[in-house]
Design a protein around this motif. Structure first.
Motif, PDB file in Angstrom:
ATOM      1  N   ASP A  85      -6.471  18.508  -9.339  1.00 19.52           N
ATOM      2  CA  ASP A  85      -6.805  17.413 -10.251  1.00 19.52           C
ATOM      3  C   ASP A  85      -6.556  16.040  -9.639  1.00 19.52           C
ATOM      4  OD1 ASP A  85      -7.522  19.289 -12.152  1.00 19.52           O
ATOM      5  OD2 ASP A  85      -5.618  19.159 -13.243  1.00 19.52           O
ATOM      6  N   GLY A  86      -6.068  16.010  -8.388  1.00 20.31           N
ATOM      7  CA  GLY A  86      -5.853  14.743  -7.697  1.00 20.31           C
ATOM      8  C   GLY A  86      -4.587  14.015  -8.105  1.00 20.31           C
ATOM      9  N   LEU A  87      -3.640  14.729  -8.714  1.00 18.52           N
ATOM     10  CA  LEU A  87      -2.415  14.093  -9.199  1.00 18.52           C
ATOM     11  C   LEU A  87      -1.271  14.139  -8.190  1.00 18.52           C
ATOM     12  CD1 LEU A  87      -2.554  15.455 -12.849  1.00 18.52           C
ATOM     13  CD2 LEU A  87      -3.393  13.256 -11.980  1.00 18.52           C
ATOM     14  N   VAL A  88      -1.292  15.133  -7.304  1.00 14.44           N
ATOM     15  CA  VAL A  88      -0.287  15.255  -6.253  1.00 14.44           C
ATOM     16  C   VAL A  88      -0.977  15.640  -4.947  1.00 14.44           C
ATOM     17  CG1 VAL A  88       1.538  15.958  -7.879  1.00 14.44           C
ATOM     18  CG2 VAL A  88       0.260  17.698  -6.628  1.00 14.44           C
ATOM     19  N   GLU A  89      -0.254  15.441  -3.857  1.00 22.27           N
ATOM     20  CA  GLU A  89      -0.701  15.885  -2.538  1.00 22.27           C
ATOM     21  C   GLU A  89       0.403  16.730  -1.938  1.00 22.27           C
ATOM     22  OE1 GLU A  89      -1.167  12.094  -0.636  1.00 22.27           O
ATOM     23  OE2 GLU A  89      -3.331  12.082  -1.014  1.00 22.27           O
ATOM     24  N   ARG A  90       0.005  17.800  -1.260  1.00 19.43           N
ATOM     25  CA  ARG A  90       0.980  18.644  -0.540  1.00 19.43           C
ATOM     26  C   ARG A  90       0.787  18.444   0.951  1.00 19.43           C
ATOM     27  NH1 ARG A  90       0.513  24.569  -3.305  1.00 19.43           N
ATOM     28  NH2 ARG A  90      -1.654  23.974  -3.471  1.00 19.43           N
ATOM     29  N   SER A  91       1.891  18.594   1.680  1.00 18.23           N
ATOM     30  CA  SER A  91       1.825  18.565   3.140  1.00 18.23           C
ATOM     31  C   SER A  91       2.940  19.445   3.686  1.00 18.23           C
ATOM     32  CB  SER A  91       1.941  17.135   3.679  1.00 18.23           C
ATOM     33  OG  SER A  91       3.155  16.548   3.283  1.00 18.23           O
ATOM     34  N   VAL A  92       2.747  19.911   4.906  1.00 20.46           N
ATOM     35  CA  VAL A  92       3.739  20.772   5.554  1.00 20.46           C
ATOM     36  C   VAL A  92       4.830  19.903   6.154  1.00 20.46           C
ATOM     37  CG1 VAL A  92       4.100  22.428   7.434  1.00 20.46           C
ATOM     38  CG2 VAL A  92       2.033  22.554   6.038  1.00 20.46           C
ATOM     39  N   CYS A  93       6.051  20.345   6.020  1.00 24.21           N
ATOM     40  CA  CYS A  93       7.202  19.663   6.603  1.00 24.21           C
ATOM     41  C   CYS A  93       7.183  19.918   8.110  1.00 24.21           C
ATOM     42  CB  CYS A  93       8.488  20.190   5.971  1.00 24.21           C
ATOM     43  SG  CYS A  93       9.983  19.489   6.678  1.00 24.21           S
ATOM     44  N   MET A  94       7.082  18.873   8.891  1.00 19.15           N
ATOM     45  CA  MET A  94       6.988  19.026  10.345  1.00 19.15           C
ATOM     46  C   MET A  94       8.303  19.517  10.956  1.00 19.15           C
ATOM     47  SD  MET A  94       3.914  18.515  10.612  1.00 19.15           S
ATOM     48  CE  MET A  94       3.581  18.516  12.343  1.00 19.15           C
ATOM     49  N   GLU A  95       9.449  19.191  10.355  1.00 17.13           N
ATOM     50  CA  GLU A  95      10.735  19.615  10.881  1.00 17.13           C
ATOM     51  C   GLU A  95      10.991  21.102  10.620  1.00 17.13           C
ATOM     52  OE1 GLU A  95      10.765  16.954   8.453  1.00 17.13           O
ATOM     53  OE2 GLU A  95      10.318  15.579  10.082  1.00 17.13           O
ATOM     54  N   ASP A  96      10.472  21.584   9.503  1.00 16.47           N
ATOM     55  CA  ASP A  96      10.675  22.973   9.102  1.00 16.47           C
ATOM     56  C   ASP A  96       9.357  23.461   8.523  1.00 16.47           C
ATOM     57  OD1 ASP A  96      11.315  25.405   7.986  1.00 16.47           O
ATOM     58  OD2 ASP A  96      12.796  24.631   6.574  1.00 16.47           O
ATOM     59  N   ARG A  97       8.573  24.121   9.319  1.00 14.63           N
ATOM     60  CA  ARG A  97       7.203  24.476   8.933  1.00 14.63           C
ATOM     61  C   ARG A  97       7.146  25.403   7.723  1.00 14.63           C
ATOM     62  NH1 ARG A  97       3.639  21.984  11.618  1.00 14.63           N
ATOM     63  NH2 ARG A  97       1.910  23.402  11.297  1.00 14.63           N
ATOM     64  N   ARG A  98       8.288  25.947   7.329  1.00 13.50           N
ATOM     65  CA  ARG A  98       8.314  26.750   6.104  1.00 13.50           C
ATOM     66  C   ARG A  98       8.345  25.857   4.877  1.00 13.50           C
ATOM     67  NH1 ARG A  98      13.660  29.739   7.100  1.00 13.50           N
ATOM     68  NH2 ARG A  98      14.018  27.676   7.891  1.00 13.50           N
ATOM     69  N   GLY A  99       8.788  24.611   5.046  1.00 13.43           N
ATOM     70  CA  GLY A  99       8.919  23.683   3.926  1.00 13.43           C
ATOM     71  C   GLY A  99       7.604  23.006   3.601  1.00 13.43           C
ATOM     72  N   VAL A 100       7.460  22.646   2.348  1.00 15.23           N
ATOM     73  CA  VAL A 100       6.271  21.939   1.882  1.00 15.23           C
ATOM     74  C   VAL A 100       6.727  20.702   1.123  1.00 15.23           C
ATOM     75  CG1 VAL A 100       4.231  22.081   0.392  1.00 15.23           C
ATOM     76  CG2 VAL A 100       4.951  24.086   1.707  1.00 15.23           C
ATOM     77  N   TRP A 101       6.079  19.585   1.434  1.00 12.55           N
ATOM     78  CA  TRP A 101       6.330  18.331   0.737  1.00 12.55           C
ATOM     79  C   TRP A 101       5.288  18.163  -0.355  1.00 12.55           C
ATOM     80  CZ3 TRP A 101      10.621  15.684   1.709  1.00 12.55           C
ATOM     81  CH2 TRP A 101      11.227  15.791   2.964  1.00 12.55           C
ATOM     82  N   VAL A 102       5.659  17.479  -1.411  1.00 12.13           N
ATOM     83  CA  VAL A 102       4.704  17.133  -2.454  1.00 12.13           C
ATOM     84  C   VAL A 102       4.961  15.675  -2.840  1.00 12.13           C
ATOM     85  CG1 VAL A 102       6.128  17.992  -4.351  1.00 12.13           C
ATOM     86  CG2 VAL A 102       3.664  17.873  -4.639  1.00 12.13           C
ATOM     87  N   ALA A 103       3.884  14.957  -3.113  1.00 11.72           N
ATOM     88  CA  ALA A 103       3.985  13.541  -3.474  1.00 11.72           C
ATOM     89  C   ALA A 103       2.987  13.230  -4.576  1.00 11.72           C
ATOM     90  CB  ALA A 103       3.687  12.663  -2.246  1.00 11.72           C
TER      91      ALA A 103
END
Length: 132
Positions: A85-103
């Motif tokens: 719906d364009g309300l958040v964006e996800r990205s992979v955590c470069m330091e820990d590729r298992r982690g996911v960022w959301v903004a």
């Protein structure tokens, strides 16, 4: 006899808490439905708005998982819907590729700001009524 009465009192209080929670969640769902959100959607947007106050700030999904009342898989699906719906964006955590960022996106931040008063009004009404 007193122990039995205390146990019944605790059960009644617990059931009252569950009832208030269920009614309040339903009311939040009703208030936010015209804006395309449910209570759980708002909960995630609200946490993100608090945790990431500036545009570009990010929060790890793992941190969200510890604060919302959803399973990991349900949270992942919810974030996927919010992203679609364009309300958040996800990205992979470069330091820990298992982690996911959301903004929050600007659209997500604007929608949160728009519906925040609706959610707070429901909380005020439902929780004030519940304590009487």
């Amino acid at each position: 006899m007193a122990a039995n009465t205390a146990g019944i009192d605790l059960e009644d209080r617990w059931r009252n808490i569950l009832s208030v929670h269920a009614r309040t969640t339903c009311e939040i769902d009703r208030a936010l439905h015209p804006h395309g959100l449910g209570a759980s959607d708002f909960e995630v947007l609200d946490i993100l708005a608090a945790e990431t106050p500036r545009p570009g700030d990010q929060c790890r999904v793992q941190n969200l998982a510890g604060r919302v009342h959803l399973s990991q898989s349900a949270l992942s699906r919810l974030i996927g819907r919010l992203e679609k719906d364009g309300l958040v964006e996800r990205s992979v955590c470069m330091e820990d590729r298992r982690g996911v960022w959301v903004a929050l996106t600007p659209k997500g931040r604007d929608l949160h700001d728009e519906v925040l008063p609706l959610q707070r009004e429901v909380l005020t009404r439902m929780l004030t009524d519940a304590t009487r």
